[in-house]
Design an enzyme around this catalytic site. Structure first.
Site, PDB file in Angstrom:
ATOM      1  N   SER A  96      22.343  -3.760  84.040  1.00 61.07           N
ATOM      2  CA  SER A  96      22.519  -2.138  84.475  1.00 61.07           C
ATOM      3  C   SER A  96      22.983  -1.518  85.597  1.00 61.07           C
ATOM      4  O   SER A  96      23.418  -2.658  85.712  1.00 61.07           O
ATOM      5  CB  SER A  96      21.184  -1.206  83.765  1.00 61.07           C
ATOM      6  OG  SER A  96      21.289   0.134  83.648  1.00 61.07           O
ATOM      7  N   ASP A 238      27.277   3.038  87.010  1.00 61.08           N
ATOM      8  CA  ASP A 238      26.414   2.412  87.310  1.00 61.08           C
ATOM      9  C   ASP A 238      27.011   1.309  86.762  1.00 61.08           C
ATOM     10  O   ASP A 238      27.984   1.233  86.305  1.00 61.08           O
ATOM     11  CB  ASP A 238      24.800   2.871  86.759  1.00 61.08           C
ATOM     12  CG  ASP A 238      24.500   2.421  85.007  1.00 61.08           C
ATOM     13  OD1 ASP A 238      26.462   3.338  84.669  1.00 61.08           O
ATOM     14  OD2 ASP A 238      23.841   2.431  84.706  1.00 61.08           O
ATOM     15  N   ASP A 240      26.583  -0.960  83.711  1.00 56.59           N
ATOM     16  CA  ASP A 240      27.280  -1.193  82.558  1.00 56.59           C
ATOM     17  C   ASP A 240      27.710   0.724  82.132  1.00 56.59           C
ATOM     18  O   ASP A 240      27.160   0.783  80.811  1.00 56.59           O
ATOM     19  CB  ASP A 240      25.548  -1.595  81.777  1.00 56.59           C
ATOM     20  CG  ASP A 240      24.891  -0.676  81.698  1.00 56.59           C
ATOM     21  OD1 ASP A 240      24.219   0.734  82.525  1.00 56.59           O
ATOM     22  OD2 ASP A 240      23.983  -0.344  81.167  1.00 56.59           O
ATOM     23  N   ASP A 242      26.484   3.925  81.220  1.00 55.97           N
ATOM     24  CA  ASP A 242      26.180   4.485  80.863  1.00 55.97           C
ATOM     25  C   ASP A 242      25.159   5.665  80.993  1.00 55.97           C
ATOM     26  O   ASP A 242      24.882   6.463  80.756  1.00 55.97           O
ATOM     27  CB  ASP A 242      24.686   3.704  79.773  1.00 55.97           C
ATOM     28  CG  ASP A 242      23.489   3.573  80.784  1.00 55.97           C
ATOM     29  OD1 ASP A 242      24.215   3.126  82.214  1.00 55.97           O
ATOM     30  OD2 ASP A 242      22.190   2.592  80.334  1.00 55.97           O
TER      31      ASP A 242
END
Length: 445
Positions: A96, A238, A240, A242
């Site tokens: 992430s 961000d 990744d 999400d």
């Protein structure tokens, strides 16, 4: 918290506390949990993600489960595709927003939502107490899944007023942060007839543009680019993809709480009497907005897993975290940075107001957050001290000290990094500064 899973998936520094040997055994534990395939596997753009993804696919095949490789995709793309393309489950290779040296695994259930906390415990039990159930009667196979991106983008587009947005011909600045939304965000914006100005749009495992986590401190380039191009909106994703942070037409960066209020105001106008799921560390202004639309707010522990799973349980149409993680249940009960942008464009298209004009009319408050790096034993001492000072405080997740209707401070150990996070809200900037300074001094002492 379990011994492997943190706030969101399993993460660690690659080669140190997240090794290929660990990936192999953890994937076997997940294979035992899933029981059968096919399993969809995706990855972010970190240097080690391709390598880890191959180990995951091979290990699942060794355990007898068929797999499909979605390649480099945002996490919400992988999650939506698991649900829409009828996979038994999914595994996303990502850390992430963590720094480049980290990586991790995030298992996804058949409904496309991150697995529950109880299911995390099952995987941990499988990991620490291996059995002979890990080998199937035959090896599984691995195929390529090429439908994920088009399925994901098409799904988002189906939930917004695409025709009205196209007529507006908005100028949108996309700050991809060298992350995974670079493969999907431009496609959606172009399909909505937006003029796209992209920055940090080359996928790179070191996140050299401004880092993997969008924060007000590192989004000056986004702000400047919005003003330079007279853009209607800017958005920063961000690592990744999400989560997303919104920038208004004046170059002002909205907090995750303010972005959520802007979107909720648009959604609740069309769907009053709704339930909103959010975390303990979100601003209390959401309660005031909910009252205007005869809606109610349910708060959970911090973490997208907590919010997503509660949304599923109660059938809530919306949920959010203060960090820019917004969840639109009609599309999918997970954080989705691109769905957030699409909703923002639809909200813009529904009125003649700009983003700043719309936000100005919303309930106001001041929020902030900070963090202090420390070891787990130090985190425990900090909480013990605060418990002694405030014995009546909420201890559901760390400690939340409520001092007034819109005045509170919350301290909790991070579930993804060795640090404690501090969140606060107050009616004025001066009161907020005084509140945060007081508790930072206590923590540092």
């Amino acid at each position: 918290m379990g011994r492997l899973f943190g706030t969101n998936g399993v993460r660690g520094i690659f080669g140190k506390d997240f090794t290929l040997d660990m990936v192999y055994h953890l994937t076997l534990a997940m294979a035992e949990y899933f029981g059968e395939g096919p399993i969809l596997v995706g990855r972010d753009g970190r240097h080690t993600s391709d390598m880890v993804s191959k180990v995951v696919c091979s290990t699942l095949n060794y355990a007898g489960l068929d797999t499909a490789d979605a390649g480099l995709v945002p996490t919400p793309c992988l999650e939506y595709s698991v649900k829409s393309l009828d996979y038994t489950g999914g595994i996303m290779v990502t850390a992430s927003h963590n720094p480049p040296e980290y990586n991790g695994l995030k298992p996804v259930a058949s409904d496309g939502v991150e697995i529950s906390r109880s299911d995390e415990c099952i995987i941990e039990e499988n990991y620490f107490n291996p059995t002979n159930k890990r080998r199937g009667p035959k090896f599984g196979s691995c195929t390529r899944e090429d439908r994920a991106i088009s399925t994901y983008v098409g799904g988002i587009q189906s939930h917004v007023d695409a025709q009205t947005i196209r007529k507006k011909r908005y100028t949108v600045v996309l700050d991809m942060g060298n992350g995974a939304q670079a493969v999907t965000a431009p496609l959606l914006c172009k399909s909505l007839n937006c003029n796209v100005v992209a920055i940090h749009d080359t996928i790179h495992g070191d996140f050299p543009g401004r880092g993997s986590e969008p924060t007000p401190e590192n989004l000056q380039n986004l702000s400047d680019t919005v003003k330079k191009n007279n853009a209607d909106i800017g958005v920063a994703f961000d690592g990744d993809g999400d989560r997303s942070i919104i920038c208004d037409e004046n170059g002002s960066i909205l907090t995750g709480d303010r972005s959520a209020l802007f979107l909720l105001n648009y959604i609740l106008k069309k769907q009053p009497n709704s339930t909103i799921i959010t975390c303990l560390n979100s601003a209390h202004t959401v309660d005031r907005l909910a009252e205007q639309y005869d809606s109610n707010v349910i708060r959970t522990k911090v973490g997208s897993v907590e919010v997503s799973r509660r949304m599923v349980d109660v059938g809530a149409p919306v949920g959010f975290e203060e960090n820019g993680g917004f969840m639109f249940g009609h599309h999918h009960q997970v954080r989705d940075g691109l769905m957030t942008l699409a909703l923002a464009l639809s909200a813009l298209a529904s009125t003649d107001n700009t983003i700043s004009e719309s936000v100005f009319k919303l309930p106001s408050s001041f929020t902030t957050k900070d963090k202090i790096h420390c070891k787990p034993e130090q985190s425990a001492r900090i909480l013990d001290k605060l418990y002694d000072m405030h014995p009546d405080a909420d201890r559901t997740d760390g400690i939340k000290i409520t001092l007034g209707t819109s005045t509170w401070v919350m301290v909790r150990p991070s579930g993804t990094e060795p640090l404690v996070r501090i969140y606060a809200e107050a009616p004025s900037l001066m009161e907020l500064d005084q509140l945060v300074s007081k508790y930072l001094n206590i923590i540092k002492s």
